[in-house]
Design an enzyme around this catalytic site. Structure first.
Site, PDB file in Angstrom:
ATOM      1  N   THR A 243       0.833  -1.212   0.000  1.00  0.00           N
ATOM      2  CA  THR A 243       0.000   0.000   0.000  1.00  0.00           C
ATOM      3  C   THR A 243       0.867   1.261   0.000  1.00  0.00           C
ATOM      4  OG1 THR A 243      -0.142  -0.043   2.405  1.00  0.00           O
ATOM      5  CG2 THR A 243      -1.904  -1.114   1.207  1.00  0.00           C
ATOM      6  N   ASP A 270      -4.471  -3.961  12.906  1.00  0.00           N
ATOM      7  CA  ASP A 270      -5.939  -3.985  12.942  1.00  0.00           C
ATOM      8  C   ASP A 270      -6.554  -3.017  11.933  1.00  0.00           C
ATOM      9  OD1 ASP A 270      -5.728  -5.810  14.964  1.00  0.00           O
ATOM     10  OD2 ASP A 270      -5.963  -4.351  16.560  1.00  0.00           O
ATOM     11  N   GLY A 311       1.302  -5.302  12.643  1.00  0.00           N
ATOM     12  CA  GLY A 311       0.968  -3.957  13.107  1.00  0.00           C
ATOM     13  C   GLY A 311       1.531  -3.730  14.497  1.00  0.00           C
TER      14      GLY A 311
HETATM   15  N1  LIG Z   1       1.724   3.424   2.752  1.00  0.00           N
HETATM   16  C1  LIG Z   1       0.995   3.927   3.732  1.00  0.00           C
HETATM   17  N2  LIG Z   1       1.251   5.152   4.223  1.00  0.00           N
HETATM   18  C2  LIG Z   1       0.542   5.674   5.228  1.00  0.00           C
HETATM   19  N3  LIG Z   1      -0.472   5.019   5.839  1.00  0.00           N
HETATM   20  C3  LIG Z   1      -0.775   3.805   5.423  1.00  0.00           C
HETATM   21  C4  LIG Z   1      -0.059   3.187   4.351  1.00  0.00           C
HETATM   22  N4  LIG Z   1      -0.584   1.968   4.157  1.00  0.00           N
HETATM   23  C5  LIG Z   1      -1.581   1.823   5.059  1.00  0.00           C
HETATM   24  N5  LIG Z   1      -1.701   2.913   5.809  1.00  0.00           N
HETATM   25  C6  LIG Z   1      -2.608   3.149   6.945  1.00  0.00           C
HETATM   26  O1  LIG Z   1      -1.889   2.898   8.126  1.00  0.00           O
HETATM   27  C7  LIG Z   1      -2.811   2.772   9.177  1.00  0.00           C
HETATM   28  C8  LIG Z   1      -2.249   1.951  10.292  1.00  0.00           C
HETATM   29  O2  LIG Z   1      -2.036   0.661   9.867  1.00  0.00           O
HETATM   30  P1  LIG Z   1      -2.265  -0.607  10.828  1.00  0.00           P
HETATM   31  O3  LIG Z   1      -3.479  -0.441  11.635  1.00  0.00           O
HETATM   32  O4  LIG Z   1      -2.175  -1.778   9.967  1.00  0.00           O
HETATM   33  O5  LIG Z   1      -0.982  -0.555  11.767  1.00  0.00           O
HETATM   34  P2  LIG Z   1      -0.887  -0.165  13.298  1.00  0.00           P
HETATM   35  O6  LIG Z   1      -1.819   0.955  13.613  1.00  0.00           O
HETATM   36  O7  LIG Z   1       0.546   0.048  13.595  1.00  0.00           O
HETATM   37  O8  LIG Z   1      -1.315  -1.502  14.002  1.00  0.00           O
HETATM   38  P3  LIG Z   1      -2.536  -1.817  15.022  1.00  0.00           P
HETATM   39  O9  LIG Z   1      -3.782  -1.246  14.407  1.00  0.00           O
HETATM   40  O10 LIG Z   1      -2.574  -3.300  15.127  1.00  0.00           O
HETATM   41  O11 LIG Z   1      -2.181  -1.161  16.316  1.00  0.00           O
HETATM   42  C9  LIG Z   1      -4.049   2.202   8.535  1.00  0.00           C
HETATM   43  O12 LIG Z   1      -5.120   3.043   8.828  1.00  0.00           O
HETATM   44  C10 LIG Z   1      -3.769   2.219   7.048  1.00  0.00           C
HETATM   45  O13 LIG Z   1      -4.843   2.749   6.321  1.00  0.00           O
END
Ligand SMILES: Nc1ncnc2c1ncn2[C@@H]1O[C@H](COP(=O)(O)OP(=O)(O)OP(=O)(O)O)[C@@H](O)[C@H]1O
Length: 687
Positions: A243, A270, A311
């Site tokens: 992504t 998540d 994540g």
């Molecule tokens: N390349 C990207 N750059 C910025 N944001 C992104 C990118 N790819 C995905 N995202 C966004 O990053 C956000 C956070 O991702 P994710 O929830 O998977 O990780 P996390 O917050 O670290 O983990 P968790 O939710 O388990 O605590 C998501 O809302 C997703 O939409």
């Protein structure tokens, strides 16, 4: 039952292979796993240069060591099974005797034959290629040459003292000097491995989304190092998309042709899982032409989902598998066993906002979500920092909640009508709430009710859907008519439904709404346990993955000390928040939230069906001390009139659920698996 036939005109082999009818003693050990009338294969093979008698029966592969007996009365050398000397392989589930090793084909990843051991170890060819179907090592027609047969399988590390829900890959390489026998075994195993089952789907083409931004920003490395090799071993053709921005997953799922894929998989936290689930459900709504803001029912997506944790907290993956181990999650995708996962719709007064797979939380966790985005550069540590800040600043939030309490099935169902399964550890209408494990009876029961509802009431509910579309009231835009249009659910077994269960489900609508008002430290609608490595029991220990209910947890604002007690309780393994006097837990299918100190203008701050609030608006709102934000699967929602409704097993996910098991017994004896209902309560990781 038929026995195999040796091709004519071949000499017997030095390994002493033979094809024989099952002896009465062997046959008496069988506990057939499927009703289908499969062939039985029985041959001798060598495994690590030792002779074994190997049996394929139904979905089970059994191998038993042979030893030489000095001289038979006729003067011939013969072989017989060894006396008991080692315990059965963990994972064996049938009573074949202590010296037998049993492997269920559900746990087999791939099978490949080869002329040499090295060639049989190569990963199978991807789907579509000539060698991907049928016999893997030989050309299916013509003279076979392969003498080695490698079976790659997965096994849960049930004796592990640290993580007994973890799975690992193993392999067996059998040798037989007769290539005809090897080919026959290869072909038969391939057919059985890929035979269809309502609860298992062997994925061939997979769409994989990798979030390189979540957690420690190691999603891509995690995939390359741990996941890709496992997918390759299973011969899965994975199309990967890394992504570039937030919400891209959802946009792709909404706009691209998914017809070639068997499933969608995400490597992320998540938030990424939530994007996949939202994308698939909204896509289904579009395909059916439903109004996305006020759908008359929520349709079930066509594709199942795999979840690989990469994540920060990974509560969805942890709640599904009982571990955040990446390889375990990848193994569950390739083994293909799936279960229905409840998904909750979140709507405000005007429209559907989004879907929630783990938790919707207002107050403390909402504040943490809103503030932690500003500190993403800290990685997972941002939650600790924002957590302390939000904790100290929490002065309590006023709110009013309305819910329909879930009636206890025991009260409406005669005890003898409640289905009992020796494999299950979950009770149904329990006075002491049960924990959701693999083979959860509560979830199986919910699935059966769902199926019965959709078949019995399809006409009536269709009429109701029509009526609901005509008379759109504020409360009815997500009315419970979805069951009418749900496709029948796969059922794990023949589960007998308690008499009266249907009527008890249908009486829900006539029940009284319970209203709770107060000042709260936190309000949580938990769809799943929300367990993670730091909180192994989760916020909502007794939530089930697929029972169609959510747990509404209300933590009243009392003292700072009580807030600490609550947090310590959720972090430990032994605590139970239900015992805390300032915590109330309600099991419900739906609740509605209003903050009675808010004026009309404060409602629906987002004011649209935009699922994720823009950062500026979010920050402005989160700085208010009177109102909190909502944390929805880690994303921030700012609306103040919220309805959360559970949709039973709306999406299929690759999982078996956390396993139940006994503690490993002292002296190295393996406990029997699966656990019986009496030995389910201990996890070897617990103390
Ligand atoms: N390349 C990207 N750059 C910025 N944001 C992104 C990118 N790819 C995905 N995202 C966004 O990053 C956000 C956070 O991702 P994710 O929830 O998977 O990780 P996390 O917050 O670290 O983990 P968790 O939710 O388990 O605590 C998501 O809302 C997703 O939409």
């Amino acid at each position: 039952m038929t026995q195999t036939k040796q091709p004519a005109g071949r000499s017997s082999t030095s390994a002493g292979d033979f094809v024989a009818p099952i002896s009465s003693t062997s046959a008496s050990k069988f506990t057939p796993c499927s009703a289908s009338d499969h062939n039985v294969l029985l041959n001798n093979f060598q495994l690590k240069k030792k002779s074994y008698r190997v049996l394929l029966h139904g979905q089970q592969l059994v191998w038993e060591r042979l030893q030489k007996i000095k001289q038979s009365p006729q003067g011939n050398e013969a072989k017989a099974p060894l006396p008991p000397d080692s315990p059965a392989q963990p994972g064996g589930i049938c009573s074949y005797g202590p010296q037998s090793h049993v492997l269920h084909l559900d746990d087999v990843v791939s099978i490949r034959s080869g002329d040499t051991k090295a060639s049989s170890l190569k990963p199978p060819s991807p789907p579509g290629s000539e060698r991907s179907s049928g016999c893997s090592g030989d050309v299916a027609q013509g003279k076979p040459t392969s003498q080695y047969l490698t079976i790659n399988y997965a096994m849960r590390l049930s004796k592990s003292q640290t993580d007994c829900n973890r799975w690992e890959l193993r392999r067996l390489t059998f040798f037989n000097s007769d290539p005809y026998i090897v080919r026959q075994w290869d072909q038969e195993l391939q057919i059985r491995l890929h035979s269809s089952s309502p609860t298992r789907m062997r994925v061939r083409r997979l769409l994989v989304f990798i979030n390189p931004y979540g957690g420690r920003k190691a999603g891509a490395q995690t995939y390359e190092r741990h996941v890709r090799p496992i997918f390759q071993l299973a011969g899965v053709d994975a199309t990967c998309i890394t992504t570039q921005r937030a919400n891209q997953v959802k946009d792709i799922l909404l706009s691209h042709d998914l017809g070639v894929y068997d499933a969608v998989c995400c490597v992320g936290g998540d938030g990424t899982v939530a994007e996949v689930i939202n994308g698939l459900i909204f896509r289904q709504m579009r395909e059916l032409g439903l109004d996305e803001q006020r759908p008359p029912y929520i349709p079930r997506p066509a594709l199942p989902v795999g979840v690989i944790p990469a994540g920060s907290t990974d509560t969805i993956a942890y709640s599904m598998h009982g571990t955040a181990d990446v390889r375990t999650a990848a193994i569950h995708v390739i083994l293909g066993q799936h279960r229905g996962l409840d998904v909750c719709s979140v709507s405000n007064g005007q429209s559907l906002l989004r879907f929630c797979a783990s938790v919707l939380s207002y107050g403390y966790l909402g504040d943490v979500a809103a503030q932690s985005e500003n500190y993403r550069w800290m990685g997972p540590r941002r939650y600790e920092y924002s957590g302390v800040k939000a904790f100290l600043n929490n002065r309590g939030y006023d709110a009013e909640l309305r819910m329909l309490e879930e009636p206890d099935l025991l009260l409406t169902t005669p005890l003898e009508d409640i289905p009992q399964s020796p494999d299950s550890v979950c009770s149904l209408g329990e006075s002491v709430p049960s924990v959701c494990y693999a083979n959860c009876q509560r979830c199986s029961f919910a699935s059966s009710i769902q199926e019965q509802r959709s078949s019995l009431f399809i006409q009536e509910e269709s009429k109701e859907a029509e009526r609901n579309q005509q008379v759109e009231t504020e409360d009815s835009h997500l009315a419970a008519s979805e069951a009418a249009l749900l496709r029948p659910r796969p059922r794990p077994g023949n589960l007998r439904l308690p008499t009266g269960s249907i009527s008890s489900m249908r009486n829900l609508g006539n029940d009284q709404w319970k209203v709770v008002r107060g000042n709260f430290f936190m309000i949580c609608g938990a769809n799943i346990t929300c367990a993670c490595a730091r909180s192994p029991n989760g916020i909502s220990r007794y939530s089930h993955l697929g029972d169609g209910c959510l747990d509404l947890i209300l933590v009243k604002k009392t003292s700072l000390l009580n807030n600490v007690r609550f947090l310590l309780n959720t972090a430990g393994r032994s605590g139970d928040i239900r015992n805390l006097p300032f915590v109330e837990v309600y099991r419900t299918r739906e609740f509605r939230f209003r903050t009675f100190s808010a004026s009309e203008e404060d409602y629906s701050l987002a004011g649209s069906c935009q699922p994720i609030t823009p950062p500026e608006e979010m920050t402005a709102h989160s700085s208010s001390t009177e109102f909190s934000s909502w944390n929805c699967d880690g994303e921030v929602v700012t609306d103040l009139d919220i309805t959360m409704r559970s949709h039973c097993q709306l999406i299929e996910v690759f999982m078996r659920g956390p396993h139940s098991y006994s503690k490993p017994l002292k002296g190295g004896t393996t406990p029997t698996t699966p656990a019986s209902s009496s030995d389910n309560v201990y996890c070897c990781c617990k103390d």
